[in-house]
Design a protein around this motif. Structure first.
Motif, PDB file in Angstrom:
ATOM      1  N   GLY A 197      10.398  30.327   8.909  1.00 18.18           N
ATOM      2  CA  GLY A 197      11.401  30.738  10.565  1.00 18.18           C
ATOM      3  C   GLY A 197      10.198  31.179  10.928  1.00 18.18           C
ATOM      4  N   PHE A 198       9.560  31.615  10.973  1.00 21.25           N
ATOM      5  CA  PHE A 198       8.022  32.899  10.693  1.00 21.25           C
ATOM      6  C   PHE A 198       7.267  31.370  11.438  1.00 21.25           C
ATOM      7  N   ALA A 199       6.684  31.477  13.206  1.00 19.43           N
ATOM      8  CA  ALA A 199       5.546  30.646  13.721  1.00 19.43           C
ATOM      9  C   ALA A 199       4.320  30.568  12.737  1.00 19.43           C
ATOM     10  N   ALA A 200       3.618  32.173  12.753  1.00 22.81           N
ATOM     11  CA  ALA A 200       2.458  32.337  12.254  1.00 22.81           C
ATOM     12  C   ALA A 200       2.322  31.229  10.973  1.00 22.81           C
ATOM     13  N   ALA A 201       3.285  30.974   9.741  1.00 18.41           N
ATOM     14  CA  ALA A 201       3.688  30.281   8.135  1.00 18.41           C
ATOM     15  C   ALA A 201       3.580  28.858   9.280  1.00 18.41           C
ATOM     16  N   ARG A 202       5.032  29.017   9.642  1.00 18.49           N
ATOM     17  CA  ARG A 202       4.523  27.204  10.439  1.00 18.49           C
ATOM     18  C   ARG A 202       3.095  26.504  10.905  1.00 18.49           C
ATOM     19  N   ARG A 203       2.632  27.438  11.320  1.00 15.94           N
ATOM     20  CA  ARG A 203       1.225  26.781  12.332  1.00 15.94           C
ATOM     21  C   ARG A 203       0.408  26.651  11.407  1.00 15.94           C
ATOM     22  N   THR A 204       0.862  27.622  10.669  1.00 16.02           N
ATOM     23  CA  THR A 204      -0.522  27.699   8.658  1.00 16.02           C
ATOM     24  C   THR A 204      -0.534  26.675   8.473  1.00 16.02           C
ATOM     25  N   SER A 224       0.828  -0.932  -0.191  1.00 21.32           N
ATOM     26  CA  SER A 224      -0.403   0.058  -0.022  1.00 21.32           C
ATOM     27  C   SER A 224       0.667   1.025  -0.022  1.00 21.32           C
ATOM     28  N   ARG A 225      -0.359   2.401  -0.210  1.00 18.44           N
ATOM     29  CA  ARG A 225       0.970   3.173  -0.517  1.00 18.44           C
ATOM     30  C   ARG A 225       0.563   4.628   0.450  1.00 18.44           C
ATOM     31  N   ALA A 226       0.113   4.406   1.044  1.00 22.13           N
ATOM     32  CA  ALA A 226      -0.661   5.756   2.113  1.00 22.13           C
ATOM     33  C   ALA A 226       0.460   5.618   3.550  1.00 22.13           C
ATOM     34  N   MET A 227       1.499   6.932   3.872  1.00 18.93           N
ATOM     35  CA  MET A 227       2.692   6.639   4.521  1.00 18.93           C
ATOM     36  C   MET A 227       1.968   7.848   5.774  1.00 18.93           C
ATOM     37  N   ALA A 228       1.343   8.974   5.434  1.00 18.22           N
ATOM     38  CA  ALA A 228       1.663   9.974   6.354  1.00 18.22           C
ATOM     39  C   ALA A 228       0.134   9.891   7.464  1.00 18.22           C
ATOM     40  N   VAL A 229       0.922   9.978   8.967  1.00 16.84           N
ATOM     41  CA  VAL A 229      -0.509   9.729  10.125  1.00 16.84           C
ATOM     42  C   VAL A 229      -0.289  11.667   9.974  1.00 16.84           C
ATOM     43  N   HIS A 230      -1.434  11.817   9.911  1.00 19.72           N
ATOM     44  CA  HIS A 230      -1.856  12.839  10.907  1.00 19.72           C
ATOM     45  C   HIS A 230      -2.205  13.308  11.611  1.00 19.72           C
ATOM     46  N   ALA A 231      -2.309  15.099  12.627  1.00 22.81           N
ATOM     47  CA  ALA A 231      -2.752  15.380  13.523  1.00 22.81           C
ATOM     48  C   ALA A 231      -4.624  14.076  14.163  1.00 22.81           C
ATOM     49  N   ARG A 232      -4.908  15.169  13.464  1.00 25.02           N
ATOM     50  CA  ARG A 232      -6.527  14.937  13.036  1.00 25.02           C
ATOM     51  C   ARG A 232      -6.644  13.903  13.790  1.00 25.02           C
ATOM     52  N   THR A 233      -6.303  12.580  13.046  1.00 23.74           N
ATOM     53  CA  THR A 233      -6.419  11.171  13.346  1.00 23.74           C
ATOM     54  C   THR A 233      -5.971  10.609  14.717  1.00 23.74           C
ATOM     55  N   LEU A 234      -5.151  10.787  14.577  1.00 23.84           N
ATOM     56  CA  LEU A 234      -3.907  10.553  16.176  1.00 23.84           C
ATOM     57  C   LEU A 234      -5.021  11.583  17.082  1.00 23.84           C
ATOM     58  N   GLU A 235      -5.420  12.277  17.350  1.00 20.54           N
ATOM     59  CA  GLU A 235      -6.516  12.939  17.873  1.00 20.54           C
ATOM     60  C   GLU A 235      -7.478  11.769  17.943  1.00 20.54           C
ATOM     61  N   PHE A 236      -8.468  11.177  17.361  1.00 25.62           N
ATOM     62  CA  PHE A 236      -9.137  10.226  16.991  1.00 25.62           C
ATOM     63  C   PHE A 236      -8.681   9.234  17.458  1.00 25.62           C
ATOM     64  N   TYR A 237      -7.236   8.385  17.291  1.00 25.64           N
ATOM     65  CA  TYR A 237      -6.966   7.069  17.605  1.00 25.64           C
ATOM     66  C   TYR A 237      -6.825   7.547  19.500  1.00 25.64           C
ATOM     67  N   ARG A 238      -6.598   8.451  19.712  1.00 23.10           N
ATOM     68  CA  ARG A 238      -6.141   8.559  21.816  1.00 23.10           C
ATOM     69  C   ARG A 238      -7.716   8.777  21.953  1.00 23.10           C
ATOM     70  N   ALA A 253      -0.488  14.801  -3.354  1.00 22.00           N
ATOM     71  CA  ALA A 253      -0.302  15.911  -2.083  1.00 22.00           C
ATOM     72  C   ALA A 253      -0.528  16.415  -0.201  1.00 22.00           C
ATOM     73  N   GLY A 254       0.725  16.194  -0.140  1.00 21.53           N
ATOM     74  CA  GLY A 254      -0.632  16.450   1.512  1.00 21.53           C
ATOM     75  C   GLY A 254      -0.483  15.152   2.380  1.00 21.53           C
ATOM     76  N   GLY A 255      -0.172  14.433   1.431  1.00 17.71           N
ATOM     77  CA  GLY A 255      -0.592  13.101   2.737  1.00 17.71           C
ATOM     78  C   GLY A 255      -2.105  12.665   2.701  1.00 17.71           C
ATOM     79  N   GLN A 256      -2.950  12.913   1.982  1.00 18.87           N
ATOM     80  CA  GLN A 256      -4.424  12.962   2.707  1.00 18.87           C
ATOM     81  C   GLN A 256      -5.407  12.195   2.950  1.00 18.87           C
ATOM     82  N   THR A 265      -3.036  23.269   8.018  1.00 21.19           N
ATOM     83  CA  THR A 265      -3.419  22.848   6.837  1.00 21.19           C
ATOM     84  C   THR A 265      -3.230  21.237   6.136  1.00 21.19           C
ATOM     85  N   LEU A 266      -2.429  20.768   6.535  1.00 20.13           N
ATOM     86  CA  LEU A 266      -2.164  19.091   6.650  1.00 20.13           C
ATOM     87  C   LEU A 266      -2.526  18.471   7.889  1.00 20.13           C
ATOM     88  N   SER A 267      -2.576  18.625   8.590  1.00 17.57           N
ATOM     89  CA  SER A 267      -3.112  17.470  10.159  1.00 17.57           C
ATOM     90  C   SER A 267      -4.613  17.519  10.008  1.00 17.57           C
TER      91      SER A 267
END
Length: 500
Positions: free
Chosen positions: A369-376, A41-55, A288-291, A380-382
């Motif tokens: 290097g900007f916190a706001a850009a990293r948070r955005t 199988s191809r999917a690799m990324a497990v994003h934060a929202r999925t981990l929240e569901f798993y929690r 794109a984005g492992g969504q 978007t991805l998570s």
């Protein structure tokens, strides 16, 4: 106990749906035409929202122990590094899982099969849906199991059977979209040198390639576009001369290699009466984005509690209408945005060249290097930004939180969500009238002292938030409006307590 929900397809979507239903006491049966979990199988990324569901269901820590946190993204073009983005705790303060986890889908599926087995439900492998009919009383399916035809009756049927879904085709639902021109490959390989803990991405016209770590086998997962001129039935040696210099690696061992096509499509409907579709059966995406896989898991979480409520007499059947209303809007937006992003990344045109040769190497490192850009980027991805503002279940605004939003994370406020049920949250003082109304509705109420963390998360002091079983806010009540709470309960005939 008679089958209440028949699930067709035991990929991540079907497995999470089965686990979520079984946890709620629903009699579920899950079948799959394959002989076992996927091997390539191809999917690799497990994003934060999925981990929240798993929690919420108690196995996030086990998933974390089997996957690997991606520390950084390294972007390459023409075989050279052009930019790097540290990902370590990129979402700090937004989620208890402020990172991207690499956990390959084949390992992921085997893990979920074991979790389902612990709930007393076994996947019925080598079992295919042949046909089904439905009426006001239920669904009657014919299954082909080890060469025999077997009848199965259920109250609902859920098609989680992938892009070539038999359920979707039987419901005669159109699957609009298209197929990308390129042929893609995926492989598990062992590379020379020390283990790579990061995501390597080569961005180029017709030379898109990714490499991610696979902890369970000490291997690297390679995904990319097949180079031109390969034979009709290519193997890894067909891509080695192009791939190795692109990513700056030397492959010493190939575990397995496969090719596939990428599509972008959304079904016209996600529900026809007693039948539902979810995951790749309902929508398929570019890489794109492992969504893709994470979105299918989100479908399952959204649908499970609604099916359980209706089956257990805790809500009117019209609650099930909100599944399609909520998830199809997000799926359409996601397919459109990932399609545009992916087309630009691999484009040979001026836009793609500008992105790869100037914007990414020059602008990307500065923005990172900007916190706001990293948070955005993290938001978007998570998938923590997924929301349902137009849902019939959603209403109100309190602070930055609108009805339909994900409940913002504040340390300790996710712990009560493990009940998998409705609850009322107050951050500040609880009015006696609200406390009395919650008691009358048998609605659990949790209150936290007002804090800087709550303010930073966008919550409003002394507001009340009605939280759904899937951790989304149904109602944001800035003045603890009891009448709004009572009206929603009446409109959907909601019983907030599961034991009445």
């Amino acid at each position: 106990m008679a089958t209440q929900v028949l699930i067709v397809g035991a990929g991540p979507t079907g497995l999470v749906l089965a686990i979520s239903l079984a946890r709620r006491g629903v009699a579920v049966r899950i079948i799959d035409k394959n002989s076992g979990p996927g091997q390539a199988s191809r999917a690799m990324a497990v994003h934060a929202r999925t981990l929240e569901f798993y929690r919420q269901v108690g196995f996030a820590d086990a998933v974390l122990s089997q996957g690997i946190k991606i520390d950084a993204i390294h972007l390459r073009e023409h075989g050279e590094d052009i930019a790097a983005l540290p990902l370590d705790d990129i979402g700090a303060g937004i989620s208890p899982y402020p990172f991207v986890l690499a956990f390959p889908q084949d390992d992921h599926e085997r893990f979920l099969v074991a979790q389902l087995q612990a709930e007393g439900v076994a996947v019925e492998w080598n079992t295919e849906l042949e046909s089904f009919t439905q009426d006001e009383w239920g669904v009657r399916a014919v299954l082909e199991q080890d060469g025999d035809r077997v009848a199965c009756s259920s109250v609902y049927l859920c098609g989680c059977d992938g892009a070539r879904s038999r359920v979707r085709e039987s419901l005669r639902l159109t699957f609009s979209g298209g197929t990308y021109d390129h042929l893609y490959y995926v492989a598990d390989v062992q590379t020379a040198g020390p283990p790579n803990p990061d995501l390597l991405a080569h961005l180029g016209a017709n030379t898109f390639a990714l490499m991610l770590p696979v902890r369970s086998r000490g291997m690297q997962r390679l995904i990319g576009i097949m180079p031109p001129g390969v034979p009709p039935e290519p193997d890894f040696e067909s891509v080695r001369p192009v791939l190795e210099p692109l990513l700056g690696i030397k492959v010493e061992q190939v575990n397995w290699f496969s090719t596939y096509r990428v599509h972008h499509r959304v079904a016209a409907r996600f529900r026809v009466e007693r039948c539902f579709i979810a995951g790749d059966a309902a929508h398929i995406h570019s890489p794109a984005g492992g969504q893709g896989m994470n979105t299918g898991i989100g479908d399952a979480i959204n649908l499970a509690w609604k099916l359980a409520h209706v089956l257990q007499g805790r809500a009117d059947a019209k609650l099930l209408d909100t599944y399609e209303a909520e998830r199809i809007v997000f799926a359409r937006k996601l397919v459109a945005t990932t399609d545009r992003a992916f087309q630009l990344i691999v484009s040979q045109g001026a836009g793609g060249q500008l992105l790869r040769s100037w914007l990414l190497p020059h602008v990307f490192p500065v923005l990172s290097g900007f916190a706001a850009a990293r948070r955005t980027l993290f938001k978007t991805l998570s998938q923590v930004l997924i929301h349902y503002p137009d849902s019939p279940l959603s209403g109100g605004r309190a602070g930055d939180v609108i009805g339909g939003d994900r409940l913002p994370w504040v340390p300790d406020n996710f712990a009560p969500l493990q009940t998998l049920d409705w609850q009322l949250h107050v951050y500040g003082q609880t009015a006696p009238l609200l406390a009395a109304a919650a008691q009358a509705l048998r609605l659990p109420l949790h209150a936290w002292p007002w804090s800087d963390a709550a303010a930073h998360a966008g919550l409003l002091e002394n507001a009340a938030y009605l939280v759904r079983p899937d951790m989304h806010v149904a109602l944001a009540l800035p003045r603890q409006e009891v009448d709004v709470l009572q009206e929603l309960a009446a409109r959907f005939a909601l019983r907030f307590a599961g034991d009445s």
